[in-house]
Design a protein around this motif. Structure first.
Motif, PDB file in Angstrom:
ATOM      1  N   ALA A   1       1.727   7.493   0.885  1.00 25.17           N
ATOM      2  CA  ALA A   1       1.711   5.919   1.446  1.00 25.17           C
ATOM      3  C   ALA A   1       1.358   5.700   0.143  1.00 25.17           C
ATOM      4  O   ALA A   1       1.234   4.435  -1.102  1.00 25.17           O
ATOM      5  CB  ALA A   1       1.266   5.366   2.275  1.00 25.17           C
ATOM      6  N   VAL A   2      -0.244   6.240  -0.570  1.00 20.99           N
ATOM      7  CA  VAL A   2      -1.167   5.456  -1.350  1.00 20.99           C
ATOM      8  C   VAL A   2      -0.385   5.871  -3.175  1.00 20.99           C
ATOM      9  O   VAL A   2      -0.519   5.220  -3.857  1.00 20.99           O
ATOM     10  CB  VAL A   2      -1.832   6.117  -1.762  1.00 20.99           C
ATOM     11  N   LEU A   3       0.093   7.479  -2.943  1.00 21.11           N
ATOM     12  CA  LEU A   3       1.166   7.892  -3.978  1.00 21.11           C
ATOM     13  C   LEU A   3       2.365   6.865  -4.319  1.00 21.11           C
ATOM     14  O   LEU A   3       2.326   6.501  -5.937  1.00 21.11           O
ATOM     15  CB  LEU A   3       1.655   9.436  -3.807  1.00 21.11           C
TER      16      LEU A   3
ATOM     17  N   GLN B   1       1.527   3.409  -5.235  1.00 22.09           N
ATOM     18  CA  GLN B   1       0.962   3.117  -6.672  1.00 22.09           C
ATOM     19  C   GLN B   1       2.314   3.816  -7.833  1.00 22.09           C
ATOM     20  O   GLN B   1       1.791   3.028  -9.097  1.00 22.09           O
ATOM     21  CB  GLN B   1      -0.067   5.039  -7.675  1.00 22.09           C
ATOM     22  N   LEU B   2       2.972   4.079  -7.871  1.00 21.09           N
ATOM     23  CA  LEU B   2       4.656   4.204  -8.134  1.00 21.09           C
ATOM     24  C   LEU B   2       4.977   3.574  -7.579  1.00 21.09           C
ATOM     25  O   LEU B   2       6.326   3.969  -8.976  1.00 21.09           O
ATOM     26  CB  LEU B   2       5.004   6.157  -8.023  1.00 21.09           C
ATOM     27  N   GLY B   3       4.977   2.873  -7.113  1.00 21.63           N
ATOM     28  CA  GLY B   3       5.920   1.450  -7.438  1.00 21.63           C
ATOM     29  C   GLY B   3       7.267   1.987  -6.037  1.00 21.63           C
ATOM     30  O   GLY B   3       8.396   1.184  -5.763  1.00 21.63           O
ATOM     31  N   GLY B   4       6.881   2.687  -4.578  1.00 23.05           N
ATOM     32  CA  GLY B   4       8.063   2.573  -3.563  1.00 23.05           C
ATOM     33  C   GLY B   4       7.887   1.820  -3.189  1.00 23.05           C
ATOM     34  O   GLY B   4       7.085   1.344  -3.080  1.00 23.05           O
ATOM     35  N   GLU B   5       8.648   1.905  -1.869  1.00 25.65           N
ATOM     36  CA  GLU B   5       8.824   1.118  -0.605  1.00 25.65           C
ATOM     37  C   GLU B   5       7.954   1.604   0.588  1.00 25.65           C
ATOM     38  O   GLU B   5       7.124   0.330   0.507  1.00 25.65           O
ATOM     39  CB  GLU B   5      10.259   1.146  -0.254  1.00 25.65           C
ATOM     40  N   SER B   6       6.998   2.455   0.207  1.00 26.45           N
ATOM     41  CA  SER B   6       6.083   2.742   1.351  1.00 26.45           C
ATOM     42  C   SER B   6       4.598   2.080   1.317  1.00 26.45           C
ATOM     43  O   SER B   6       4.279   1.892   0.602  1.00 26.45           O
ATOM     44  CB  SER B   6       5.639   4.079   1.692  1.00 26.45           C
TER      45      SER B   6
END
Length: 93
Positions: free
Chosen positions: A83-85, A88-93
């Motif tokens: 979830a943190v990654l 940080q990368l701009g995903g939905e989680s």
């Protein structure tokens, strides 16, 4: 913060064409983040099982079992690294 160098307006996109690209990108980011957490959890499990019968009896099978164990730990929620990654990368989680 990213600054635009040109003053030209951004190209117009309709919501129907823009949504699938961002959803696809978000799901790719989520998948990659979960995979990374699986790798990390496998590394932790490998350290945890060192010196046990699982790791020393059959190194090939033990390694595969530890890898799958780490993947399952991540699939069950892991430690929240995915979830943190993804965030940080701009995903939905």
């Amino acid at each position: 913060m990213i600054l635009a160098l040109s003053s030209a307006p951004a190209p117009a996109t309709t919501p129907a064409t823009a949504a699938p690209a961002s959803t696809s990108r978000g799901s790719e980011i989520d998948k990659a983040a979960k995979g990374m957490e699986g790798i990390f959890m496998s590394m932790l499990a490998n350290e945890m099982f060192k010196g046990t019968e699982i790791a020393t009896a059959q190194p090939v099978y033990g390694g595969l079992m530890i890898e799958k164990f780490g993947d399952q730990l991540a699939a069950q929620g892991g430690i929240g690294l995915a979830a943190v990654l993804a965030r940080q990368l701009g995903g939905e989680s």
